[in-house]
Design a protein around this motif. Structure first.
Motif, short mmCIF file in Angstrom:
data_model
loop_
_atom_site.label_atom_id
_atom_site.label_comp_id
_atom_site.label_asym_id
_atom_site.label_seq_id
_atom_site.Cartn_x
_atom_site.Cartn_y
_atom_site.Cartn_z
N UNK A 186 0.82 -1.22 0.00
CA UNK A 186 0.00 0.00 0.00
C UNK A 186 0.85 1.27 0.00
N UNK A 187 2.18 1.15 -0.02
CA UNK A 187 3.02 2.36 0.04
C UNK A 187 3.63 2.67 -1.32
N UNK A 188 3.97 3.95 -1.51
CA UNK A 188 4.63 4.37 -2.75
C UNK A 188 6.13 4.50 -2.58
N UNK A 189 6.59 4.60 -1.32
CA UNK A 189 8.03 4.62 -1.04
C UNK A 189 8.22 4.21 0.41
N UNK A 190 9.48 3.96 0.82
CA UNK A 190 9.74 3.58 2.21
C UNK A 190 10.96 4.32 2.75
N UNK A 191 10.97 4.47 4.08
CA UNK A 191 12.17 4.92 4.79
C UNK A 191 12.63 3.75 5.65
N UNK A 192 13.90 3.34 5.47
CA UNK A 192 14.47 2.23 6.25
C UNK A 192 15.31 2.85 7.37
N UNK A 193 15.02 2.47 8.62
CA UNK A 193 15.76 3.01 9.76
C UNK A 193 16.81 1.99 10.21
N UNK A 194 18.05 2.46 10.37
CA UNK A 194 19.15 1.57 10.77
C UNK A 194 19.83 2.15 12.02
#
Length: 529
Positions: free
Chosen positions: A102-110
């Motif tokens: 359902x998303x158009x982009x993501x932010x990955x947290x490291x």
């Protein structure tokens, strides 16, 4: 504003990571910078009374982890932003996998100290498979951690990404002084005071200017210049098209807990992140700018408000506009449905909206019509692909611990299974109920929610199964199927939809069954037959 402009100003994205990398804290700070909340909450803290906005279920507040995806919407610089904060724990991964549809982009947290962890690898591999644009946020810079270049190397090797930094830390841990924002060409100085909402930002267009030495000291300034020269030589310049196609991933550094580096991330995000993207269906690719509404259910949540026992279906609108009180076709059931109070979300807070646009997430009150993956249209016969369903890996008998609450238990199990957190199987041999889950922690969540939302108590017993296999016979009347049914009788059950399931006790048993009864087909995911 015309409907095309409304769609263009939407940004719908998910935040993903391994547990404890700071995903929910980052969500809180994005809301804070967006002006959506006045004070950020803590995910788990005895000192701070306010809980995280996105962790609104009681069990999430007690355990300090997210167990369910929450949807939060706010406006920032004329953009409508929809954040989907997902669970990081592997036992709740299927909720996250579905949310990624359902998303158009993501932010990955490291996490700067732990680097790339197992769950992050799994989630990023799904994003890469779907060519979802990714931004990497390296968090907790105020703590001692790995070298920035080492971390970016690790991200490239372990996650298979091609990165380019758009901000860079000045020092790390005890020596952390701030961030140089490569995207905006300015310096953000760190005071270490987490009560401050926005840190001091100083524009620095010329890195060789002596002002830089005065701001951060001669030695750190010299080191920063060397590092930025190295970045220019080693990493490719940022290319938005490459980012949108999933070929290049910008990296930001910061400390979400200290509100640091978050505004830079948000400002860059709204500039570069994609508006709603086209989505493939079983018949064609649907473009968001089309006039006719299409959408699909990616999540169902019972008891968003325990006082009202309501059940909400979360629908991602793929194209067109969704209007209140207008009839839409439920493709699987072939019936028209009207919705008098479609909701927009702010975690557990909801408000009725008259019109929603492609890219938005809408909550529809549901009396049992929807299941995950269902499609709504204005009449076109299409279904959206790629909403995953998983074969359970853990199985337990569920027993009623309070005979006076049998009805409440039945209703509670029925509604929680619809959410897709687990699957219910009824054994053909004795009618006993078995719950199958992907992760063992789900049992604790189910037990807790049954008691606190439905007033029912349950206990569990282990059930010796290895895998759930959905059974489809070429001819249910032939001798081979009858023999299979007789021999495997005590391992046969029906699922919630009445489909036959073989609860195999080992991988060997699955292989033997397939060899011995070739006309009996076994599948590891459920689809309605």
């Amino acid at each position: 504003m015309d409907f095309r402009k409304e769609i263009e100003r939407r940004r719908t994205f998910g935040i993903i990571s391994h547990p404890d990398a700071g995903k929910t804290t980052l969500t809180e700070k994005l809301l804070l910078f967006g002006g959506a909340i006045q004070e950020a909450g803590a995910v788990k803290s005895n000192k701070i009374k306010k809980g995280a906005t996105s962790d609104f279920m009681e069990i999430e507040r007690q355990r300090g982890i997210s167990v369910s995806t929450s949807v939060l919407a706010f406006h920032y610089k004329d953009k409508k932003i929809n954040i989907l904060d997902t669970p990081g724990h592997k036992d709740f991964a299927e909720d996250t996998f579905r949310t990624l549809t359902a998303v158009d982009s993501v932010i990955v947290v490291i996490d700067v100290a732990k680097g790339v962890e197992e769950q992050t690898e799994k989630l990023v591999s799904v994003c890469r498979m779907r060519h979802i644009p990714i931004i990497v946020f390296i968090n907790k810079l105020d703590r001692e951690g790995k070298d920035a270049f080492d971390l970016m190397d690790e991200v490239e090797k372990k996650l298979g990404l091609s990165v380019t930094p758009l901000s860079f830390p000045i020092g790390m841990g005890y020596d952390f002084q701030g961030i140089y924002n490569i995207w905006e060409k300015n310096i953000n100085l760190f005071s270490g005071d987490s009560r401050k909402n926005i840190e001091e930002t100083i524009a620095i267009s010329d890195l060789n200017h002596p002002d830089l030495d005065q701001l951060i000291g001669a030695a750190p300034a010299s080191r920063l210049r060397e590092e930025l020269d190295l970045i220019q030589e080693v990493y490719p310049p940022f290319d938005r098209d490459a980012y949108l196609e999933g070929r290049l991933q910008p990296v930001f550094f910061g400390s979400a807990l200290n509100n640091f580096g978050v505004r830079e991330l948000l400002d860059c995000f709204i500039d570069i992140a994609p508006p709603p993207r086209p989505k493939e269906s079983d018949t064609r690719v649907v473009d968001p700018q089309e006039g006719k509404m299409t959408g699909f259910v990616f999540k169902i949540h019972a008891n968003m408000d325990p006082k009202h026992r309501d059940r909400l279906a979360f629908v991602k609108i793929v194209s067109g506009t969704f209007e209140r009180n207008r009839p839409y076709i439920h493709v699987r059931q072939q019936k028209a449905l009207k919705f008098s109070s479609p909701n927009a979300f702010f975690a557990e807070k909801k408000e009725v909206v008259d019109v929603s646009y492609a890219g938005d997430i809408v909550g529809l009150h549901d009396t049992g019509n929807f299941k995950i993956g269902d499609t709504l249209t204005e009449g076109e016969q299409l279904n959206f692909r790629g909403i995953p369903s998983f074969s359970p890996e853990h199985f337990r008998y569920i027993n009623n611990a309070d005979p006076l609450k049998a009805k409440q238990l039945e209703k509670g199990i029925d509604q929680l299974m619809d959410e897709g957190v687990a699957q219910l199987f009824t054994l053909e041999m004795n009618g006993r109920k078995v719950i199958g889950t992907v992760g063992a922690l789900q049992y604790e969540v189910i037990q807790y929610r049954l008691e606190h939302e439905y007033g029912a108590k349950c206990t569990y017993e282990n059930f010796p199964a290895y895998k759930a296999c959905w059974v489809k016979a070429d001819d249910p009347k032939n001798e081979e199927f009858k023999e299979f049914s007789r021999i495997k009788h005590k391992f046969l059950a029906t699922d919630k939809f009445g489909q036959l399931v073989f609860l195999a006790d080992s991988a060997f048993s699955v292989q033997m069954t397939q060899d011995k009864y070739p006309s009996v087909k076994l599948r590891f995911t459920s689809e309605e037959i």
